[in-house]
Design a protein around this motif. Structure first.
Motif, mmCIF file in Angstrom:
data_model
loop_
_atom_site.group_PDB
_atom_site.id
_atom_site.type_symbol
_atom_site.label_atom_id
_atom_site.label_comp_id
_atom_site.label_asym_id
_atom_site.label_seq_id
_atom_site.Cartn_x
_atom_site.Cartn_y
_atom_site.Cartn_z
ATOM 1 N N ALA A 89 43.086 45.821 47.520
ATOM 2 C CA ALA A 89 43.769 44.861 48.386
ATOM 3 C C ALA A 89 43.516 43.432 47.930
ATOM 4 O O ALA A 89 42.501 43.127 47.329
ATOM 5 N N GLY A 90 44.468 42.564 48.256
ATOM 6 C CA GLY A 90 44.404 41.173 47.824
ATOM 7 C C GLY A 90 43.279 40.374 48.435
ATOM 8 O O GLY A 90 42.897 39.349 47.896
ATOM 9 N N THR A 91 42.730 40.804 49.546
ATOM 10 C CA THR A 91 41.704 40.016 50.208
ATOM 11 C C THR A 91 40.406 39.951 49.406
ATOM 12 O O THR A 91 39.588 39.089 49.650
ATOM 13 N N VAL A 92 40.195 40.850 48.463
ATOM 14 C CA VAL A 92 38.976 40.822 47.670
ATOM 15 C C VAL A 92 39.253 40.409 46.229
ATOM 16 O O VAL A 92 38.378 40.460 45.394
ATOM 17 N N ASN B 75 52.148 44.706 44.548
ATOM 18 C CA ASN B 75 53.019 44.246 45.624
ATOM 19 C C ASN B 75 52.601 42.823 45.935
ATOM 20 O O ASN B 75 51.497 42.592 46.402
ATOM 21 N N LEU B 76 53.472 41.889 45.625
ATOM 22 C CA LEU B 76 53.141 40.481 45.771
ATOM 23 C C LEU B 76 54.016 39.840 46.837
ATOM 24 O O LEU B 76 55.221 40.075 46.867
ATOM 25 N N GLU B 77 53.384 39.069 47.676
ATOM 26 C CA GLU B 77 54.116 38.365 48.724
ATOM 27 C C GLU B 77 53.969 36.862 48.488
ATOM 28 O O GLU B 77 52.868 36.377 48.261
ATOM 29 N N PHE B 78 55.087 36.169 48.519
ATOM 30 C CA PHE B 78 55.126 34.732 48.270
ATOM 31 C C PHE B 78 55.556 34.002 49.531
ATOM 32 O O PHE B 78 56.341 34.514 50.320
ATOM 33 N N THR B 79 55.029 32.790 49.718
ATOM 34 C CA THR B 79 55.423 31.953 50.849
ATOM 35 C C THR B 79 55.779 30.558 50.338
ATOM 36 O O THR B 79 55.359 30.151 49.258
ATOM 37 N N THR B 80 56.535 29.820 51.176
ATOM 38 C CA THR B 80 56.895 28.444 50.794
ATOM 39 C C THR B 80 55.909 27.485 51.415
ATOM 40 O O THR B 80 55.241 27.775 52.370
ATOM 41 N N SER C 129 48.856 40.409 49.259
ATOM 42 C CA SER C 129 49.207 41.029 47.985
ATOM 43 C C SER C 129 48.181 42.091 47.630
ATOM 44 O O SER C 129 47.025 42.002 48.031
ATOM 45 N N ASP C 130 48.613 43.098 46.893
ATOM 46 C CA ASP C 130 47.702 44.176 46.520
ATOM 47 C C ASP C 130 48.145 44.835 45.230
ATOM 48 O O ASP C 130 49.243 44.607 44.749
#
Length: 173
Positions: free
Chosen positions: A27-30, A168-173, A12-13
């Protein structure tokens, strides 16, 4: 059947953009993204999203795209390094129109904002289901005390009154 998906911080970012100039791509990593969405039959039933952006993080993952405009000059990152958002409601108007309402805090000033939310769909990557979600909104920088160094403005940098945030968000199950 409804499935709850959780946000994947590493995928996600957030993009911070002001009048034709991108200030930073964070970026989402930080940063820390938390949240979940409930999806039934490829439709969002509810969304609970929270994120904390550390704009003072010295990790090279924070990419300053427009180096003439410094994050510190706009956000006073030494004193207020965190931008946060916590959703309070999610409104689904139809399959294409969704609104995410929540509290946005910048420089210790919290305002209720309404953001456009788009569910981009579900894909399977290497056996992992991923749902993509884009949140877009515009804020008035003066509502959050975001004034820019007048010396830099005199140097020809056009600074708009509004800042566009794109998550921009990414979701997982």
């Amino acid at each position: 059947m409804t499935t709850t998906w959780t946000v994947d911080s590493n995928q996600s970012d957030v993009l911070i953009k002001m009048r034709h100039s991108i200030i930073a791509y964070i970026a989402g990593t930080v940063n820390k993204f938390k949240g979940s969405i409930d999806i039934a039959d490829n439709q969002i039933k509810d969304a609970n999203i929270e994120f904390l952006l550390d704009v003072n993080n010295t990790d090279s993952k924070v990419e300053l795209i427009d180096t003439s405009m410094k994050l510190n000059d706009l956000f006073d990152i030494q004193q207020y390094p965190i931008i946060s958002f916590k959703s309070t409601s999610f409104q689904k108007v139809n399959s294409d129109i969704n609104f995410l309402k929540g509290n946005l805090t910048i420089k210790n000033i919290t305002k209720v904002v309404e953001l456009d939310a788009a569910f981009l769909g579900i894909n399977n990557y290497d056996g992992v289901n991923k749902a993509a979600f884009e949140v877009v909104g515009q804020i008035n920088r003066k509502d959050f005390g975001l004034t820019y160094n007048t010396f830099a403005q005199a140097g020809g940098i056009a600074v708009g009154q509004h800042i566009k945030l794109i998550a921009n968000l990414e979701f997982t199950t």
